[in-house]
Scaffold this active site. Structure first.
Site, mmCIF file in Angstrom:
data_model
loop_
_atom_site.group_PDB
_atom_site.id
_atom_site.type_symbol
_atom_site.label_atom_id
_atom_site.label_comp_id
_atom_site.label_asym_id
_atom_site.label_seq_id
_atom_site.Cartn_x
_atom_site.Cartn_y
_atom_site.Cartn_z
ATOM 1 C CG HIS A 185 31.089 -6.593 16.148
ATOM 2 N ND1 HIS A 185 29.852 -7.025 16.513
ATOM 3 C CD2 HIS A 185 31.295 -5.074 16.414
ATOM 4 C CE1 HIS A 185 29.226 -5.755 17.149
ATOM 5 N NE2 HIS A 185 30.001 -4.649 16.966
ATOM 6 C CE1 TYR B 253 37.553 -19.915 5.372
ATOM 7 C CE2 TYR B 253 36.061 -19.335 7.361
ATOM 8 C CZ TYR B 253 36.297 -20.097 6.101
ATOM 9 O OH TYR B 253 35.649 -21.274 5.775
#
Length: 400
Positions: A360, A370
């Site tokens: 997801h 990140y």
């Protein structure tokens, strides 16, 4: 001197093209091949331009003069006859060429070239068949919301509310593609959003408590039915909790068993982005054992019926049924909900790491990058902890 039909009939080709004028900018051009084409020279916005009227004798002298008069009228109204002719041609094309069916087929072809998942494309083709049966031969600019609503109501009448909703959405994609390619100006499906029955949201059945999950994994590791592909896929679904299609369609080239990494290509992920999964040792062991069975095939999980095809999701669900888990208890897609619930419940792992492992991703591109870099080590530890938790649920008598 104005032309006459007698003069036109006697025009003979010469070595080079030549013109014979009729007046008012109208002339006929005779090519060395013998073709005779009507042209009209005029000025618009200070520029010299040419207008084509067609070939003689298909376009007669009288008709050419009528067309000249029409062009003169447009010029008097400040309209460029050439631009007007192109607009009329486009309007005719909209009626004769730009039908819903043709544009829908073009959109599907575009998505294939973009390497969208074939299963997704097949679903869209199936939905669009319902639409094209109703108004496929209609010009896309002439189709009204009322016409679109008719097949939607037919689907609703059968109780297929989710299908009706998806059909409206897919038809809307065709209209938006037509708008983007300058063949339509509006999307009639937008006004139908409130017209359909809202389907009841139903989540994929899944076992989400440790007791039930323990029963499930023990049943999977004890299962002796099905093919090696099916048995291995069920174990890996429990260990890796990917989307069923991501696993079923996997190719051996995607697995780096030495580095313990599985790279799922973007074309097969829901988010259309490459997704890497850490492989715990138990998953590597299962894959190595499976490779002895199916390694001669480029597919990791080939069907036992057709070796060039993968096992189906129905095969996995049927295996679960044979183990005693009905469709209201657990499905192959339900492993994701099981893992998500139990990993979050443990309180050991960052929620974003769990989301990253599930594939997801949020809307922010920087945050995605990140997540991938920051949570990889945590995801590896989480995969090993999850495997240890599964091992603890298995009976000591069950060989894993």
């Amino acid at each position: 001197m104005p032309l006459t039909d007698t003069k036109l009939r006697t025009l003979a080709p010469q070595e080079k093209p030549y013109r014979m004028a009729d007046g008012g900018g109208l002339f006929i051009q005779v090519a060395p091949t013998g073709s005779r084409l009507w042209r009209m020279a005029y000025r618009f916005d200070g520029r010299q331009k040419l207008l084509s009227f067609g070939a003689y004798p298909v376009v007669t002298l009288a008709r050419a003069r009528e067309l000249r008069a029409e062009a003169k009228t447009l010029l008097a109204e400040g309209i460029d006859p050439s631009a007007h002719a192109k607009a009329e041609k486009a309007a005719r094309a909209a009626v004769n060429e730009h039908t819903f069916a043709k544009i829908a087929a073009e959109l599907i072809e575009k998505q294939r070239k973009e390497e969208k998942a074939e299963t997704t494309i097949k679903k869209k083709e199936w939905l669009l068949e319902m639409a094209t049966a109703a108004f496929g031969d209609r010009p896309i600019t002439a189709i009204t919301a009322a016409e679109i609503l008719e097949p939607l109501r037919d689907v609703e009448a059968k109780g297929n509310y989710e299908t009706a909703k998806r059909l409206r959405s897919t038809v809307g994609q065709v209209f938006r593609y037509a708008i983007a390619t300058a063949r339509a100006e509006n999307d009639p499906t937008y006004g139908l959003r409130g017209a359909l029955i809202t389907p009841k949201v139903s989540h994929m059945a899944a076992v989400t408590d440790w007791k039930g999950f323990g029963d499930l994994v023990r049943a999977i590791w004890s299962y002796e039915g099905g093919s090696p592909s099916t048995r291995a896929a069920l174990k890996l679904m429990a260990l890796l909790y990917t989307r069923p299609g991501e696993l079923r369609l996997a190719l051996w080239e995607e697995f780096d068993l030495e580095r313990s990494v599985w790279t799922i290509p973007a074309a097969r992920t829901k988010m259309r982005r490459e997704h890497q999964k850490p492989l715990p040792p138990l998953a590597v062991d299962i894959l190595q054992a499976l490779k002895k069975e199916t390694g001669s095939n480029y597919r990791a999980f080939p069907s036992s019926i057709a070796r060039d095809k993968p096992i189906s999701e129905n095969t996995l669900n049927q295996a679960l049924r044979r183990m005693g888990f009905d469709k209201h208890e657990h499905t192959s897609h339900g492993f994701r909900a099981s893992a998500s619930s139990l990993l979050n419940e443990s309180g050991r792992w960052n929620a974003d790491a769990i989301e990253a492992e599930l594939g997801h991703v949020g809307a922010d591109e920087v945050r995605r990058a990140y997540q991938r870099s920051l949570y990889w080590d945590e995801r590896v530890k989480m995969a090993n902890w999850w495997t240890k938790a599964i091992r603890s649920q298995l009976s000591a008598k069950v060989r894993i």
